[in-house]
Design a protein around this motif. Structure first.
Motif, PDB file in Angstrom:
ATOM      1  N   THR A   1      -5.898   2.154 -13.557  1.00 44.39           N
ATOM      2  CA  THR A   1      -5.295   0.880 -13.206  1.00 44.39           C
ATOM      3  C   THR A   1      -4.252   0.631 -14.273  1.00 44.39           C
ATOM      4  O   THR A   1      -4.563   0.642 -15.455  1.00 44.39           O
ATOM      5  CB  THR A   1      -6.358  -0.239 -13.207  1.00 44.39           C
TER       6      THR A   1
ATOM      7  N   THR B   1      -0.066  10.474  -1.556  1.00 42.82           N
ATOM      8  CA  THR B   1      -0.106   9.410  -2.561  1.00 42.82           C
ATOM      9  C   THR B   1      -0.835   8.213  -1.975  1.00 42.82           C
ATOM     10  O   THR B   1      -0.509   7.767  -0.868  1.00 42.82           O
ATOM     11  CB  THR B   1       1.325   8.995  -2.977  1.00 42.82           C
ATOM     12  N   THR B   2      -1.839   7.711  -2.702  1.00 40.91           N
ATOM     13  CA  THR B   2      -2.604   6.552  -2.239  1.00 40.91           C
ATOM     14  C   THR B   2      -2.740   5.539  -3.371  1.00 40.91           C
ATOM     15  O   THR B   2      -2.615   5.882  -4.550  1.00 40.91           O
ATOM     16  CB  THR B   2      -4.012   6.962  -1.765  1.00 40.91           C
ATOM     17  N   GLY B   3      -3.013   4.295  -2.994  1.00 41.24           N
ATOM     18  CA  GLY B   3      -3.222   3.220  -3.962  1.00 41.24           C
ATOM     19  C   GLY B   3      -2.479   1.969  -3.529  1.00 41.24           C
ATOM     20  O   GLY B   3      -1.852   1.928  -2.465  1.00 41.24           O
ATOM     21  N   THR B   4      -2.568   0.937  -4.368  1.00 41.13           N
ATOM     22  CA  THR B   4      -1.886  -0.318  -4.070  1.00 41.13           C
ATOM     23  C   THR B   4      -1.055  -0.774  -5.260  1.00 41.13           C
ATOM     24  O   THR B   4      -1.365  -0.468  -6.409  1.00 41.13           O
ATOM     25  CB  THR B   4      -2.872  -1.451  -3.711  1.00 41.13           C
TER      26      THR B   4
ATOM     27  N   THR C   1       0.857  -1.184   0.000  1.00 41.43           N
ATOM     28  CA  THR C   1       0.000   0.000   0.000  1.00 41.43           C
ATOM     29  C   THR C   1       0.894   1.235   0.000  1.00 41.43           C
ATOM     30  O   THR C   1       1.845   1.308   0.785  1.00 41.43           O
ATOM     31  CB  THR C   1      -0.906   0.005   1.251  1.00 41.43           C
TER      32      THR C   1
ATOM     33  N   GLY D   1      -5.062   7.791 -11.288  1.00 38.22           N
ATOM     34  CA  GLY D   1      -6.442   7.351 -11.381  1.00 38.22           C
ATOM     35  C   GLY D   1      -6.659   6.099 -12.208  1.00 38.22           C
ATOM     36  O   GLY D   1      -7.717   5.507 -12.154  1.00 38.22           O
TER      37      GLY D   1
ATOM     38  N   GLU E   1      -3.259   0.028  -8.664  1.00 39.17           N
ATOM     39  CA  GLU E   1      -4.711   0.189  -8.608  1.00 39.17           C
ATOM     40  C   GLU E   1      -5.099   1.311  -7.654  1.00 39.17           C
ATOM     41  O   GLU E   1      -4.425   1.536  -6.640  1.00 39.17           O
ATOM     42  CB  GLU E   1      -5.369  -1.118  -8.158  1.00 39.17           C
ATOM     43  N   ASN E   2      -6.208   1.988  -8.012  1.00 39.31           N
ATOM     44  CA  ASN E   2      -6.772   3.058  -7.185  1.00 39.31           C
ATOM     45  C   ASN E   2      -5.734   4.116  -6.826  1.00 39.31           C
ATOM     46  O   ASN E   2      -5.666   4.573  -5.693  1.00 39.31           O
ATOM     47  CB  ASN E   2      -7.404   2.483  -5.913  1.00 39.31           C
ATOM     48  N   MET E   3      -4.946   4.497  -7.802  1.00 39.21           N
ATOM     49  CA  MET E   3      -3.833   5.418  -7.565  1.00 39.21           C
ATOM     50  C   MET E   3      -4.259   6.880  -7.612  1.00 39.21           C
ATOM     51  O   MET E   3      -5.048   7.276  -8.462  1.00 39.21           O
ATOM     52  CB  MET E   3      -2.737   5.201  -8.608  1.00 39.21           C
ATOM     53  N   ALA E   4      -3.705   7.651  -6.691  1.00 34.59           N
ATOM     54  CA  ALA E   4      -3.875   9.101  -6.679  1.00 34.59           C
ATOM     55  C   ALA E   4      -2.612   9.707  -6.078  1.00 34.59           C
ATOM     56  O   ALA E   4      -2.069   9.187  -5.102  1.00 34.59           O
ATOM     57  CB  ALA E   4      -5.090   9.497  -5.848  1.00 34.59           C
TER      58      ALA E   4
END
Length: 175
Positions: A124, A61-64, A53, A122, A79-82
């Motif tokens: 994948t 920064t977020t996502g996996t 993560t 944003g 995935e689910n990146m910002a």
């Protein structure tokens, strides 16, 4: 004569700095696109999936990140990146991990990184490395980094759940 000496010195310096990276982006892309048969003696020993993560560094920064390694090579899936805006954001693999530094600021334990491609927020994003590209990686992969190449700044890092290594790096580590 001074101009020639300066030009030669600049060429040596540029060549030396180029040698500090594992591969240039164009060469890495060629390696990822090249088709080569898997010739591994123990493919089941390489099959694993690791997940990390993202933790923020310079910007939120977020996502996996998921890395699946098998006899064909490796696939990195974001995935689910910002993350924050940047002129030249890239996805990098690192043998380092994000660790607490001085003053509570998290830092990467290694400055070495291998570029796998451009970053798109944003989306994948899959990044495919064939077995030839994966097997030539010089060190185990411990994290995935979103890196602003223009400012030389790590935006965020995902530490992977366990080290990944190519058979070449594993055999070096075993002795």
């Amino acid at each position: 004569m001074k101009r020639i000496a300066v030009a030669v010195l600049a060429g040596i310096l540029a060549g030396g700095l180029t040698g500090c990276t594992y591969a240039d982006p164009g060469q890495e892309q060629e390696l990822r696109q090249a088709e080569s048969p898997a010739t591994l003696s123990t493919p089941s020993a390489r099959s694993k999936t690791l997940v990390g993560t993202f933790q923020s560094q310079a910007v939120s920064t977020t996502g996996t990140a998921t890395v699946e390694v098998n006899e064909s090579g490796a696939i990195l899936q974001l995935e689910n990146m910002a993350t924050g805006p940047g002129d030249d954001l890239r996805v990098m693999l690192s043998p380092g991990t994000l660790t607490p530094g001085a003053g509570g600021v998290s830092v990467l334990s290694s400055t070495k990184m291998l570029e796998v491609g451009p970053f798109r927020a944003g989306a994948t994003q899959p990044f495919v490395m064939d077995s030839q590209a994966w097997d030539t990686m010089p060190e185990p992969v411990l994290s995935v980094v979103i890196y602003n190449y223009a400012t030389k700044t790590a935006y965020g890092t995902a530490n992977l759940s366990a080290p990944l290594s190519s058979p070449r790096a594993t055999s070096v580590n075993k002795g």
